[in-house]
Write a protein that holds these residues in place. Structure first.
Motif, PDB file in Angstrom:
ATOM      1  N   THR A   1      -3.168  -6.215  -6.787  1.00  0.00           N
ATOM      2  CA  THR A   1      -2.021  -4.998  -6.644  1.00  0.00           C
ATOM      3  C   THR A   1      -2.051  -4.335  -8.072  1.00  0.00           C
ATOM      4  OG1 THR A   1      -0.381  -6.333  -7.915  1.00  0.00           O
ATOM      5  CG2 THR A   1      -0.531  -6.609  -5.577  1.00  0.00           C
ATOM      6  N   ARG A   2      -1.770  -2.952  -7.769  1.00  0.00           N
ATOM      7  CA  ARG A   2      -1.760  -2.101  -8.988  1.00  0.00           C
ATOM      8  C   ARG A   2      -0.495  -1.164  -9.090  1.00  0.00           C
ATOM      9  NH1 ARG A   2      -6.943  -2.210  -6.872  1.00  0.00           N
ATOM     10  NH2 ARG A   2      -8.732  -2.599  -8.537  1.00  0.00           N
ATOM     11  N   LYS A   3      -0.230  -0.566 -10.049  1.00  0.00           N
ATOM     12  CA  LYS A   3       1.038   0.074 -10.197  1.00  0.00           C
ATOM     13  C   LYS A   3       1.045   1.344  -9.242  1.00  0.00           C
ATOM     14  CE  LYS A   3       1.313  -0.646 -15.300  1.00  0.00           C
ATOM     15  NZ  LYS A   3       1.470   0.070 -16.641  1.00  0.00           N
ATOM     16  N   PRO A   4       2.254   1.778  -9.010  1.00  0.00           N
ATOM     17  CA  PRO A   4       2.345   2.850  -7.765  1.00  0.00           C
ATOM     18  C   PRO A   4       2.330   4.266  -8.612  1.00  0.00           C
ATOM     19  CG  PRO A   4       4.515   2.006  -8.480  1.00  0.00           C
ATOM     20  CD  PRO A   4       3.542   1.116  -9.322  1.00  0.00           C
ATOM     21  N   LEU A   5       1.761   4.920  -7.647  1.00  0.00           N
ATOM     22  CA  LEU A   5       1.707   6.324  -8.327  1.00  0.00           C
ATOM     23  C   LEU A   5       3.059   7.285  -8.236  1.00  0.00           C
ATOM     24  CD1 LEU A   5      -1.056   7.683  -5.666  1.00  0.00           C
ATOM     25  CD2 LEU A   5      -1.333   7.289  -8.158  1.00  0.00           C
ATOM     26  N   ASP A   6       3.326   8.054  -9.139  1.00  0.00           N
ATOM     27  CA  ASP A   6       4.602   8.702  -9.575  1.00  0.00           C
ATOM     28  C   ASP A   6       4.341   9.980  -9.152  1.00  0.00           C
ATOM     29  OD1 ASP A   6       6.955   9.303 -10.193  1.00  0.00           O
ATOM     30  OD2 ASP A   6       6.872   9.239 -12.219  1.00  0.00           O
ATOM     31  N   LEU A   7       4.541  10.316  -7.913  1.00  0.00           N
ATOM     32  CA  LEU A   7       4.178  11.670  -7.417  1.00  0.00           C
ATOM     33  C   LEU A   7       5.382  12.533  -7.406  1.00  0.00           C
ATOM     34  CD1 LEU A   7       2.022  10.673  -4.080  1.00  0.00           C
ATOM     35  CD2 LEU A   7       1.058  11.536  -6.576  1.00  0.00           C
ATOM     36  N   PRO A   8       5.122  13.797  -7.829  1.00  0.00           N
ATOM     37  CA  PRO A   8       6.300  14.656  -7.730  1.00  0.00           C
ATOM     38  C   PRO A   8       6.872  15.133  -6.255  1.00  0.00           C
ATOM     39  CG  PRO A   8       4.388  16.052  -8.467  1.00  0.00           C
ATOM     40  CD  PRO A   8       3.942  14.519  -8.368  1.00  0.00           C
ATOM     41  N   LEU A   9       7.953  15.702  -6.171  1.00  0.00           N
ATOM     42  CA  LEU A   9       8.337  16.198  -4.866  1.00  0.00           C
ATOM     43  C   LEU A   9       7.609  17.451  -4.629  1.00  0.00           C
ATOM     44  CD1 LEU A   9      10.422  15.911  -2.390  1.00  0.00           C
ATOM     45  CD2 LEU A   9      11.918  17.557  -3.623  1.00  0.00           C
ATOM     46  N   LYS A  10       6.885  17.540  -3.385  1.00  0.00           N
ATOM     47  CA  LYS A  10       6.163  18.944  -3.220  1.00  0.00           C
ATOM     48  C   LYS A  10       7.166  20.013  -2.708  1.00  0.00           C
ATOM     49  CE  LYS A  10       2.116  18.676  -1.263  1.00  0.00           C
ATOM     50  NZ  LYS A  10       1.011  18.465  -0.492  1.00  0.00           N
ATOM     51  N   GLU A  11       6.607  21.088  -2.931  1.00  0.00           N
ATOM     52  CA  GLU A  11       7.343  22.324  -2.619  1.00  0.00           C
ATOM     53  C   GLU A  11       7.329  22.334  -0.993  1.00  0.00           C
ATOM     54  OE1 GLU A  11       7.818  27.188  -3.754  1.00  0.00           O
ATOM     55  OE2 GLU A  11       6.261  25.680  -4.382  1.00  0.00           O
TER      56      GLU A  11
ATOM     57  N   GLY B   1       0.824  -1.268  -0.041  1.00  0.00           N
ATOM     58  CA  GLY B   1      -0.030  -0.110   0.096  1.00  0.00           C
ATOM     59  C   GLY B   1       0.809   1.332  -0.159  1.00  0.00           C
ATOM     60  N   VAL B   2       1.966   1.282   0.855  1.00  0.00           N
ATOM     61  CA  VAL B   2       2.742   2.272   0.947  1.00  0.00           C
ATOM     62  C   VAL B   2       3.468   2.692  -0.427  1.00  0.00           C
ATOM     63  CG1 VAL B   2       4.791   3.438   1.966  1.00  0.00           C
ATOM     64  CG2 VAL B   2       3.139   2.042   3.387  1.00  0.00           C
ATOM     65  N   TYR B   3       4.091   1.425  -1.067  1.00  0.00           N
ATOM     66  CA  TYR B   3       4.526   1.486  -2.443  1.00  0.00           C
ATOM     67  C   TYR B   3       3.645   2.155  -3.523  1.00  0.00           C
ATOM     68  CZ  TYR B   3       6.128  -0.367  -6.766  1.00  0.00           C
ATOM     69  OH  TYR B   3       6.525  -0.676  -8.377  1.00  0.00           O
ATOM     70  N   GLU B   4       2.368   1.396  -3.587  1.00  0.00           N
ATOM     71  CA  GLU B   4       1.355   2.042  -4.262  1.00  0.00           C
ATOM     72  C   GLU B   4       0.807   3.547  -4.273  1.00  0.00           C
ATOM     73  OE1 GLU B   4      -2.045  -0.799  -4.899  1.00  0.00           O
ATOM     74  OE2 GLU B   4      -0.763  -2.297  -5.354  1.00  0.00           O
ATOM     75  N   ALA B   5       0.755   3.823  -2.928  1.00  0.00           N
ATOM     76  CA  ALA B   5       0.608   5.286  -2.590  1.00  0.00           C
ATOM     77  C   ALA B   5       1.556   6.258  -3.230  1.00  0.00           C
ATOM     78  CB  ALA B   5       0.168   5.322  -1.213  1.00  0.00           C
ATOM     79  N   GLY B   6       2.704   5.859  -3.658  1.00  0.00           N
ATOM     80  CA  GLY B   6       3.688   6.775  -4.032  1.00  0.00           C
ATOM     81  C   GLY B   6       4.412   7.229  -2.617  1.00  0.00           C
ATOM     82  N   GLY B   7       4.685   6.427  -1.559  1.00  0.00           N
ATOM     83  CA  GLY B   7       5.527   6.397  -0.368  1.00  0.00           C
ATOM     84  C   GLY B   7       7.009   6.538  -0.740  1.00  0.00           C
ATOM     85  N   LYS B   8       7.699   7.245  -0.157  1.00  0.00           N
ATOM     86  CA  LYS B   8       9.178   7.416  -0.794  1.00  0.00           C
ATOM     87  C   LYS B   8      10.151   7.288   0.353  1.00  0.00           C
ATOM     88  CE  LYS B   8       8.747   7.937  -4.979  1.00  0.00           C
ATOM     89  NZ  LYS B   8       9.176   6.767  -5.971  1.00  0.00           N
ATOM     90  N   VAL B   9       9.689   7.678   1.804  1.00  0.00           N
ATOM     91  CA  VAL B   9      10.658   7.741   2.596  1.00  0.00           C
ATOM     92  C   VAL B   9      10.106   6.901   3.905  1.00  0.00           C
ATOM     93  CG1 VAL B   9      12.158   8.986   4.469  1.00  0.00           C
ATOM     94  CG2 VAL B   9      11.770   9.750   2.384  1.00  0.00           C
ATOM     95  N   VAL B  10      10.695   5.740   4.396  1.00  0.00           N
ATOM     96  CA  VAL B  10      10.290   4.911   5.489  1.00  0.00           C
ATOM     97  C   VAL B  10      11.351   4.804   6.549  1.00  0.00           C
ATOM     98  CG1 VAL B  10       9.704   2.541   6.085  1.00  0.00           C
ATOM     99  CG2 VAL B  10       8.928   3.656   3.785  1.00  0.00           C
ATOM    100  N   SER B  11      11.062   5.010   7.771  1.00  0.00           N
ATOM    101  CA  SER B  11      11.843   4.704   8.895  1.00  0.00           C
ATOM    102  C   SER B  11      11.020   4.181   9.895  1.00  0.00           C
ATOM    103  CB  SER B  11      12.337   6.248   9.205  1.00  0.00           C
ATOM    104  OG  SER B  11      13.231   6.172  10.514  1.00  0.00           O
ATOM    105  N   SER B  12      11.678   3.091  10.460  1.00  0.00           N
ATOM    106  CA  SER B  12      11.051   2.213  11.638  1.00  0.00           C
ATOM    107  C   SER B  12      11.826   1.571  12.528  1.00  0.00           C
ATOM    108  CB  SER B  12      10.313   1.006  10.870  1.00  0.00           C
ATOM    109  OG  SER B  12       9.563   1.492  10.028  1.00  0.00           O
ATOM    110  N   TYR B  13      11.519   1.342  13.826  1.00  0.00           N
ATOM    111  CA  TYR B  13      12.078   0.506  14.525  1.00  0.00           C
ATOM    112  C   TYR B  13      11.488  -1.165  14.557  1.00  0.00           C
ATOM    113  CZ  TYR B  13      14.838  -1.276  18.440  1.00  0.00           C
ATOM    114  OH  TYR B  13      15.576  -2.257  19.182  1.00  0.00           O
ATOM    115  N   PRO B  14      12.102  -2.126  14.608  1.00  0.00           N
ATOM    116  CA  PRO B  14      11.637  -3.512  14.394  1.00  0.00           C
ATOM    117  C   PRO B  14      10.730  -3.813  15.823  1.00  0.00           C
ATOM    118  CG  PRO B  14      13.897  -3.829  14.539  1.00  0.00           C
ATOM    119  CD  PRO B  14      13.486  -2.245  14.333  1.00  0.00           C
TER     120      PRO B  14
ATOM    121  N   ARG C   1       7.876  14.549   0.625  1.00  0.00           N
ATOM    122  CA  ARG C   1       7.819  13.118   0.191  1.00  0.00           C
ATOM    123  C   ARG C   1       6.682  12.574   1.198  1.00  0.00           C
ATOM    124  NH1 ARG C   1       9.316  12.695  -4.991  1.00  0.00           N
ATOM    125  NH2 ARG C   1      11.578  12.827  -5.331  1.00  0.00           N
ATOM    126  N   ARG C   2       6.018  11.776   0.614  1.00  0.00           N
ATOM    127  CA  ARG C   2       5.099  10.712   1.349  1.00  0.00           C
ATOM    128  C   ARG C   2       5.847   9.881   2.142  1.00  0.00           C
ATOM    129  NH1 ARG C   2      -0.627   9.039  -1.841  1.00  0.00           N
ATOM    130  NH2 ARG C   2      -1.442  11.168  -1.516  1.00  0.00           N
TER     131      ARG C   2
END
Length: 576
Positions: free
Chosen positions: A171-181, A14-27, A67-68
């Motif tokens: 599954t579907r293709k991901p969104l290609d979102l531009p960098l927001k200002e 879902g993150v991929y298809e929504a055009g997410g670009k930055v992920v930071s987590s702790y396991p 970035r999302r």
């Protein structure tokens, strides 16, 4: 394309298809696989952060940067991330920000059963809750839309069963979102009192707008079955259980937007029903809302507050029938979790138990050291609490106490939140002995890299934190390393450090026995002529050792030849 997908994998998709670009987590189980699956997408930056607070702050920064972004954690991790969470509610976002939190009803791998829905209410942040893998994809995408429509972070509530079950997804293709200002805007992002006071009314206005949105949102579904005038209000896992248990015998109000909840939608649904049940795991979150808006429901008085529910439980409570179940004909023996054969922590815990020390423990696979026969740990509270707790314990009880107590903490947990406790000991002239269990990996959640291992989530070489230098840098003068496979060396190290009236750190260092690069010795075996059946070898609690017929026996499919049992055998009956 349709495929079978794990709930956590579907969140990542879902993150991929929504055009997410930055992920930071702790396991943290049951959330860990989300970020592991995300790390496989080359066009998404992903990382393991030192802890959940840092992870959320990175995601917030990426959102402000245009970035999302996404971060994931387990329910107790949200406690750690609560500080930035509450303030991010005030600042809002630039690009969409979704925070995945996985609850653990039944405490399969957790120290409590807290209900993360309360964080959504307290922080005034919307929360969505999927009930299967397809909804995991769809709800993540909807969460990003909500985030940007209402200028807010959005919480995605998972649970163990949804995270770790599989169902069909498309599954579907991901969104290609531009960098927001990014535009400099202190009034939006600088939460000093003058600006924050202006933001709170905006948050309340947003919550009102979200509640109105909830009345017609497709995330909330009314399912009316013909002739069914008994209603069930539920969400997430309990919706899946209820559908399987009750079928079309009842009608449903399925809440996908779990906070804020609608008012009129619930009232209208209830008005069509002769009786309404609320089925929800853990707290009376939905039930309290229903009672507050004048809708009488049957909830916790019937279902209780503790543990996971099931199809069987729901059928028994509502239909007064017990579904047919199937079981193994023979009695299956109980198999409690134990430290693995060859676990590097075993020798240390044997030493601590033999010395009869008070041991403050921490969160990790080494918490199993509390179990018999080692029985070496006295307390476990939360990540990092072993060090701070030991300092408080010895401060209360005095110098003699410090000579009879230690704490244990894993390498990943030490980086997560243990180092601040060590700073507290050094700064305030404590005299406690801290033992860092360095097994070269984050063990409990499945061998994730951490800042001490020298590798990123993608396996790329990177800087590695030196535990020795870090401990010295915060003011600890006595830092030493021991090999827990060497019982004499370990015993000497512990005895010497608890005897000195100053703070010290012992790094018990040996890689996890399950790491692929670790080369083991040949399995040991029992010389039955020498074995007297004294059971001294059983004191280690090693799963490879048993005494079935009065003589010790070693399972050569489990034994890694660590040699601890051979050191304990008084008759030299354990040989290579």
């Amino acid at each position: 394309m349709k495929k079978l997908m794990l709930g956590n994998e579907a969140v990542a998709r879902g993150v991929y298809e929504a055009g997410g670009k930055v992920v930071s987590s702790y396991p943290g189980t049951p959330s860990t696989e989300i970020t592991e699956f995300l790390s496989k997408y080359d066009n998404i930056y992903s990382e393991w952060a030192p802890n959940e607070k840092v992870a959320l702050e990175v995601a917030i920064g990426a959102s402000i940067g245009g970035r999302r972004s996404f971060c994931a954690m387990k329910h107790v991790g949200l406690n750690v991330a609560a500080d930035p969470l509450f303030t991010a509610s005030y600042t809002g976002i630039n690009a969409g920000l979704v925070i995945g939190v996985a609850d653990d009803p039944g405490m399969h791998s957790s120290q409590n059963e807290q209900d993360s829905r309360h964080y959504a209410m307290s922080s005034k942040i919307p929360m969505v809750e999927p009930s299967d893998s397809q909804e995991c994809i769809d709800y993540v995408k909807a969460a990003y839309q909500l985030s940007e429509k209402f200028d807010t972070p959005v919480l995605l509530r998972m649970s163990t069963r949804i995270a770790h079950s599989q169902s069909i997804v498309e599954t579907r293709k991901p969104l290609d979102l531009p960098l927001k200002e990014y535009n400099k805007d202190p009034a939006k992002y600088v939460m000093m009192p003058g600006y924050a006071k202006l933001k709170h009314p905006m948050v309340e206005k947003r919550t009102k707008a979200l509640r109105e949105y909830a009345e017609t949102s497709a995330l909330n579904q009314v399912i009316l079955n013909k002739g069914a005038d008994v209603g069930v209000i539920c969400a997430g896992t309990t919706y899946t259980y209820a559908r399987e248990a009750l079928g079309d015998k009842v009608s449903y109000l399925k809440l996908g937007l779990i906070h804020p909840m609608p008012v009129k939608l619930i009232q209208d649904f209830a008005s069509k029903m002769s009786k309404v049940y609320v089925i929800e795991e853990l707290d009376d979150f939905i039930e309290t809302h229903c009672l507050k808006i004048g809708v009488q429901v049957i909830g916790k008085e019937l279902f209780g507050w503790i543990g996971e529910f099931s199809q069987k439980l729901i059928a028994e409570k509502i239909l007064s029938v017990t579904p047919k179940t199937y079981a193994f004909q023979e009695n299956v023996p109980v198999r409690p979790p134990v430290m693995c054969a060859g676990c590097p922590h075993r020798g240390l815990f044997y030493t601590l138990q033999k010395l009869k020390l008070t041991v403050f423990g921490d969160i990790g696979c080494y918490t199993l050291g509390a179990q018999a026969p080692l029985s070496a740990i006295d307390t476990t509270v939360c990540m990092g609490a072993s060090i701070s707790g030991l300092h408080g314990f010895n401060t209360a009880r005095g110098e003699e106490s410090a000579s009879k107590s230690v704490c244990v903490i894993g390498d990943s947990t030490f980086i997560h939140s243990g180092v601040t406790g060590l700073i507290d000991i050094a700064y305030n002239k404590g005299i406690s002995t801290v033992i860092i269990l360095d097994n070269s990996i984050t063990g409990m959640t499945g061998h994730q890299q951490n800042p001490t291992t020298g590798y990123t989530i993608k396996g790329d070489p990177t800087a590695a934190v030196s535990l020795e230098k870090l401990c010295a840098a915060v003011g600890i003068n006595r830092v030493r390393v021991c090999d827990p496979y060497d019982l004499k060396e370990t015993m000497d190290a512990v005895k010497e450090e608890i005897a000195v009236a100053e703070p010290s750190v012992i790094i018990s260092r040996r890689p996890c026995a399950l790491l692929k690069y670790v080369k083991h010795k040949a399995p040991l075996k029992i010389d039955v002529d020498k074995c007297r059946g004294c059971k001294a070898c059983l004191k280690l609690g090693c799963p490879a050792i048993s005494v079935p017929d009065g003589k010790a026996q070693i399972d050569n499919t489990l034994c890694v030849g660590c040699g601890l049992c051979a050191d304990l055998c008084p008759f030299d009956a354990i040989v290579e």
